[in-house]
Design a protein around this motif. Sequence first.
Motif, PDB file in Angstrom:
ATOM      1  N   ARG A   1      -3.044  -1.159  -3.042  1.00 34.22           N
ATOM      2  CA  ARG A   1      -4.297  -1.042  -2.482  1.00 34.22           C
ATOM      3  C   ARG A   1      -4.653  -2.440  -2.104  1.00 34.22           C
ATOM      4  O   ARG A   1      -4.913  -3.103  -3.043  1.00 34.22           O
ATOM      5  CB  ARG A   1      -5.310  -0.228  -3.452  1.00 34.22           C
TER       6      ARG A   1
ATOM      7  N   VAL B   1      -4.707   1.574   1.899  1.00 33.58           N
ATOM      8  CA  VAL B   1      -3.794   1.908   0.965  1.00 33.58           C
ATOM      9  C   VAL B   1      -2.606   2.186   1.729  1.00 33.58           C
ATOM     10  O   VAL B   1      -2.487   2.621   2.821  1.00 33.58           O
ATOM     11  CB  VAL B   1      -4.316   3.127   0.389  1.00 33.58           C
TER      12      VAL B   1
ATOM     13  N   ASP C   1      -5.471   3.239  -7.595  1.00 36.95           N
ATOM     14  CA  ASP C   1      -6.780   3.829  -6.761  1.00 36.95           C
ATOM     15  C   ASP C   1      -7.961   3.455  -7.495  1.00 36.95           C
ATOM     16  O   ASP C   1      -7.880   2.568  -8.559  1.00 36.95           O
ATOM     17  CB  ASP C   1      -6.637   5.310  -6.404  1.00 36.95           C
TER      18      ASP C   1
END
Length: 215
Positions: free
Chosen positions: A176, A162, A119
Amino acid sequence: MFEATVNHEVWESLYSRGHRLDYPSDMFVRVTYRLLDVRRHPRVLDYGFGSGENLMHLCRRGFSMTGVEVSHSALAVTSERLYSAGLDADLHICMDGKLPFKDASFDAITAWQVLCYNDDAGFRKALAELHRVLRPGGLFIAAITAPGDSRQDGAEVLGQGVFRIGCQGQEGAVLRVLEERELSSYFDCSECEIGSFSHEFLGICSRHWIVHYEK
Ligand SMILES: C[S@@+](CC[C@H](N)C(=O)[O-])C[C@H]1O[C@@H](n2cnc3c(N)ncnc32)[C@H](O)[C@@H]1O
């Protein structure tokens, strides 16, 4: 937001079930031939070496290789392959994102299809650590998934950009996918070049950004 640790279990499961790539990525071979020179970049870190085929390719070219992984099974597979091939590399497990190396330990870093499994916070943390262990004048090279890659096919959309992958043996991993504008925001683009490659073959579409900069 997602925790990169969801992916660690997927990687461990994959390699413990015998997942192997038998030869290095053709684009990895081309890019590293163009950018890496064993006299200027003798010490190379391969971040996320997986089953080791890219790392072994650079060993064979004469680089002194160090590797970092989150999967113990990947480390076991790669150690065995290195031993069988009569090659040597310094392999480490690093689960907490803090690389076990002093500042400026490496002349070059390769991160091939690894950073896209983070992330935003994980991506920034990983880049900062990789930058720290790269020596001034050293070279950073990464391949990062680009929009349109086949791993998005049939994936569950978890949020903007995502995806939870549903194919290619990476089922369950969270990926991602960054647009170029988003990707460039992570780097100082006065020093950095972002290119791309894609190919379609045997029903698989592979699309990646290639990022490189000299520190
Ligand atoms: C798609 S595979 C790529 C493997 C290899 N670089 C290649 O190109 O074949 C992603 C690899 O990154 C590793 N990985 C994921 N997060 C990592 C992290 N934070 N540190 C080190 N390795 C990581 C995974 O275990 C997995 O082996």
